[in-house]
Write a protein that holds these residues in place. Structure first.
Motif, PDB file in Angstrom:
ATOM      1  N   MET A   1       1.649-131.413  45.831  1.00 30.97           N
ATOM      2  CA  MET A   1       1.665-130.432  46.979  1.00 30.97           C
ATOM      3  C   MET A   1       0.225-129.991  46.920  1.00 30.97           C
ATOM      4  N   LEU A   2      -0.416-129.605  45.810  1.00 29.25           N
ATOM      5  CA  LEU A   2      -1.586-129.120  45.458  1.00 29.25           C
ATOM      6  C   LEU A   2      -2.627-129.938  46.199  1.00 29.25           C
ATOM      7  N   HIS A   3      -2.449-131.289  45.986  1.00 33.66           N
ATOM      8  CA  HIS A   3      -3.448-132.314  46.522  1.00 33.66           C
ATOM      9  C   HIS A   3      -3.456-132.281  47.875  1.00 33.66           C
ATOM     10  N   VAL A   4      -2.318-132.004  48.743  1.00 31.72           N
ATOM     11  CA  VAL A   4      -2.305-131.785  50.245  1.00 31.72           C
ATOM     12  C   VAL A   4      -2.960-130.685  50.472  1.00 31.72           C
ATOM     13  N   LEU A   5      -2.899-129.514  49.911  1.00 36.76           N
ATOM     14  CA  LEU A   5      -3.474-128.199  50.151  1.00 36.76           C
ATOM     15  C   LEU A   5      -4.983-128.321  49.953  1.00 36.76           C
ATOM     16  N   ALA A   6      -5.456-129.111  49.099  1.00 35.70           N
ATOM     17  CA  ALA A   6      -6.864-129.118  48.675  1.00 35.70           C
ATOM     18  C   ALA A   6      -7.415-129.819  50.119  1.00 35.70           C
ATOM     19  N   VAL A   7      -6.636-130.793  50.464  1.00 33.64           N
ATOM     20  CA  VAL A   7      -7.720-131.765  51.501  1.00 33.64           C
ATOM     21  C   VAL A   7      -7.459-130.795  52.882  1.00 33.64           C
ATOM     22  N   LEU A   8      -6.337-130.202  53.058  1.00 35.52           N
ATOM     23  CA  LEU A   8      -5.922-129.464  54.226  1.00 35.52           C
ATOM     24  C   LEU A   8      -7.127-128.260  54.250  1.00 35.52           C
ATOM     25  N   ALA A   9      -7.466-127.675  53.120  1.00 36.14           N
ATOM     26  CA  ALA A   9      -8.736-126.457  52.905  1.00 36.14           C
ATOM     27  C   ALA A   9      -9.874-127.185  53.296  1.00 36.14           C
ATOM     28  N   ALA A  10     -10.263-128.478  52.963  1.00 39.28           N
ATOM     29  CA  ALA A  10     -11.411-129.094  53.202  1.00 39.28           C
ATOM     30  C   ALA A  10     -11.491-129.336  54.590  1.00 39.28           C
ATOM     31  N   ALA A  11     -10.471-129.670  55.450  1.00 38.27           N
ATOM     32  CA  ALA A  11     -10.244-129.886  56.811  1.00 38.27           C
ATOM     33  C   ALA A  11     -10.744-128.971  57.581  1.00 38.27           C
ATOM     34  N   LEU A  12     -10.341-127.437  56.966  1.00 39.38           N
ATOM     35  CA  LEU A  12     -10.799-126.358  57.881  1.00 39.38           C
ATOM     36  C   LEU A  12     -12.079-126.127  57.941  1.00 39.38           C
ATOM     37  N   LEU A  13     -12.757-126.303  56.767  1.00 37.66           N
ATOM     38  CA  LEU A  13     -14.117-126.286  56.678  1.00 37.66           C
ATOM     39  C   LEU A  13     -14.853-127.165  57.624  1.00 37.66           C
ATOM     40  N   PHE A  14     -14.451-128.503  57.323  1.00 33.19           N
ATOM     41  CA  PHE A  14     -14.710-129.565  58.184  1.00 33.19           C
ATOM     42  C   PHE A  14     -14.923-128.945  59.698  1.00 33.19           C
ATOM     43  N   GLY A  15     -13.806-128.581  60.100  1.00 43.46           N
ATOM     44  CA  GLY A  15     -13.480-128.067  61.563  1.00 43.46           C
ATOM     45  C   GLY A  15     -14.556-127.194  62.228  1.00 43.46           C
ATOM     46  N   THR A  16     -15.388-126.563  61.195  1.00 39.91           N
ATOM     47  CA  THR A  16     -16.324-125.471  61.835  1.00 39.91           C
ATOM     48  C   THR A  16     -17.459-126.206  61.888  1.00 39.91           C
TER      49      THR A  16
ATOM     50  N   LEU B   1      -3.433-138.843  46.447  1.00 37.74           N
ATOM     51  CA  LEU B   1      -3.041-139.295  47.647  1.00 37.74           C
ATOM     52  C   LEU B   1      -3.526-140.683  48.086  1.00 37.74           C
ATOM     53  N   THR B   2      -3.072-141.493  48.600  1.00 36.04           N
ATOM     54  CA  THR B   2      -3.824-142.517  49.186  1.00 36.04           C
ATOM     55  C   THR B   2      -4.779-142.515  50.092  1.00 36.04           C
ATOM     56  N   ALA B   3      -5.877-143.257  50.451  1.00 39.51           N
ATOM     57  CA  ALA B   3      -7.008-143.060  51.295  1.00 39.51           C
ATOM     58  C   ALA B   3      -6.478-142.869  52.624  1.00 39.51           C
TER      59      ALA B   3
ATOM     60  N   ARG C   1       4.502-134.771  49.586  1.00 40.39           N
ATOM     61  CA  ARG C   1       4.662-133.291  48.538  1.00 40.39           C
ATOM     62  C   ARG C   1       4.524-133.981  47.111  1.00 40.39           C
ATOM     63  N   ALA C   2       4.962-135.267  46.886  1.00 43.20           N
ATOM     64  CA  ALA C   2       4.931-135.747  45.647  1.00 43.20           C
ATOM     65  C   ALA C   2       3.521-136.406  45.161  1.00 43.20           C
ATOM     66  N   ALA C   3       2.954-135.940  44.112  1.00 46.11           N
ATOM     67  CA  ALA C   3       1.660-136.503  43.909  1.00 46.11           C
ATOM     68  C   ALA C   3       1.524-138.137  43.546  1.00 46.11           C
ATOM     69  N   ARG C   4       0.490-138.695  43.905  1.00 39.93           N
ATOM     70  CA  ARG C   4       0.551-140.204  43.762  1.00 39.93           C
ATOM     71  C   ARG C   4       0.431-140.412  42.099  1.00 39.93           C
ATOM     72  N   ASP C   5      -0.373-139.706  41.510  1.00 43.67           N
ATOM     73  CA  ASP C   5      -0.673-139.879  40.196  1.00 43.67           C
ATOM     74  C   ASP C   5       0.235-139.180  39.232  1.00 43.67           C
ATOM     75  N   PRO C   6       0.811-139.553  38.090  1.00 44.54           N
ATOM     76  CA  PRO C   6       1.568-139.080  37.304  1.00 44.54           C
ATOM     77  C   PRO C   6       1.046-137.589  36.385  1.00 44.54           C
ATOM     78  N   GLN C   7      -0.584-137.881  36.464  1.00 47.15           N
ATOM     79  CA  GLN C   7      -1.047-136.667  35.566  1.00 47.15           C
ATOM     80  C   GLN C   7      -2.109-136.433  36.368  1.00 47.15           C
ATOM     81  N   PRO C   8      -2.431-135.682  37.515  1.00 48.26           N
ATOM     82  CA  PRO C   8      -3.422-135.373  38.382  1.00 48.26           C
ATOM     83  C   PRO C   8      -4.411-134.559  37.608  1.00 48.26           C
ATOM     84  N   PHE C   9      -5.533-134.901  38.158  1.00 49.92           N
ATOM     85  CA  PHE C   9      -6.877-134.356  37.397  1.00 49.92           C
ATOM     86  C   PHE C   9      -7.056-132.742  37.769  1.00 49.92           C
ATOM     87  N   ALA C  10      -7.169-131.961  36.768  1.00 50.68           N
ATOM     88  CA  ALA C  10      -7.298-130.472  37.028  1.00 50.68           C
ATOM     89  C   ALA C  10      -8.741-130.030  36.213  1.00 50.68           C
ATOM     90  N   VAL C  11      -9.215-129.303  36.909  1.00 51.26           N
ATOM     91  CA  VAL C  11     -10.567-128.607  36.483  1.00 51.26           C
ATOM     92  C   VAL C  11     -10.222-127.787  35.195  1.00 51.26           C
TER      93      VAL C  11
END
Length: 307
Positions: free
Chosen positions: A1-16, A244-246, A295-305
């Motif tokens: 779900m965090l991956h979804v939120l990250a892409v959606l947050a980026a979309a909000l910025l793109f939208g401006t 996520l998939t492309a 909601r389910a991540a594509r990768d079993p161990q998603p990258f995190a900073v």
């Protein structure tokens, strides 16, 4: 779900982006805005991303992927596609307005991304993607046909430019996904894209009128478009793309036309027809359906900073 939120947050910025262009200096051309945006944004994106990549990259040389012609070509493709996206997108918004053109550009991206992903991998998109994209595409069609209130439809040149921008975005999504699948660090991927686009656009500076950037409004426009809608947004988008998939990520960025339409109506006074309003409603439904199904991540161990 965090991956979804990250892409959606980026979309909000793109939208401006389109609204910022409309509020900028009147003498700024689509090509000039695109060049200024990418010289600033691409450079900032490369610096931040490569610094984060160096901080995160603790694998031994034996574990790191090799820089062969294939990843070099994919990295170059993302830089070229991002540079090409700029004038096409801004030409579309200039011809058809922020709300309608942004919807056409990002509405075409998920379909093109899904087709391109199938052509490259022979992997069909998931049923969730097919259903959500069908619903979202119906909303895009309604918006494109409806246009602004009292309009007779969208300008053909603007439509072609917007679809070209969508195709550029689809190339970026697929190329980045393949690099990540091959083991490349996410920030290395996004940094190479920023660097490549910045270099290409810097080479165009002698042939583009950028005098408007010297005005306060022009400087604010360039900094916002570069730092917020490129450096910040693409970093978040690339991180989110890992889970996520492309095709799914491209569909999630339909949050951009929703944001653009709201800003166009509230800040720019653009009017939408009844069909366009219906299109926004259907588009929002498709976006919500995809977010729920992703909601389910594509990768079993998603990258995190690391903090």
């Amino acid at each position: 779900m965090l991956h979804v939120l990250a892409v959606l947050a980026a979309a909000l910025l793109f939208g401006t982006t389109g609204t910022a262009q409309a509020l900028g200096p009147s003498e700024a051309t689509p090509l000039g805005i695109g060049v200024g945006r990418m010289v600033v944004g691409g450079t900032a994106l490369a610096i931040v991303a490569f610094l984060l990549a160096a901080r995160h990259g603790r694998r031994s040389p034996q574990q790191r992927p090799r820089l062969t012609p294939k990843p070099l070509a994919l990295m170059a493709a993302t830089g070229i596609a991002l540079a090409v996206y700029q004038p096409l997108f801004f030409l579309g918004t200039e011809r058809n307005g922020v709300a309608v053109s942004t919807v056409i550009a990002l509405g075409s991206a998920p379909v093109l991304a899904g087709v391109l992903e199938w052509a490259l991998t022979r992997k069909l998109p998931s049923p969730t993607w097919v259903g959500a994209t069908a619903l979202s595409t119906a909303g895009v069609v309604l918006l494109g046909v409806g246009g602004g209130a009292g309009s007779g439809g969208a300008d053909a040149v603007g439509v072609l430019a917007a679809v070209g921008a969508g195709a550029s975005f689809a190339v970026i999504a697929n190329a980045q996904r393949r690099l990540l699948d091959d083991g490349w660090d996410a920030f290395t991927v996004v940094g190479s894209m920023g660097a490549g686009s910045a270099v290409l656009c810097a080479a165009a500076i002698p042939f583009v009128d950028l005098a408007w950037i010297g005005d306060p409004g022009g400087m604010v426009l360039t900094l916002w478009l570069g730092l917020a809608t490129i450096a910040a947004a693409y970093t978040m988008f690339t991180w989110g793309l890992q889970g996520l998939t492309a095709a799914t990520a491209a569909t999630l960025t339909l949050g951009e036309p929703l944001t653009a339409a709201l800003l166009g109506v509230t800040l720019l006074g653009e009017q939408l027809s009844v069909l366009a309003i219906a299109g926004l409603t259907v588009l929002a439904g498709g976006l919500a359906a995809l977010a729920w199904g992703s909601r389910a991540a594509r990768d079993p161990q998603p990258f995190a900073v690391e903090g």
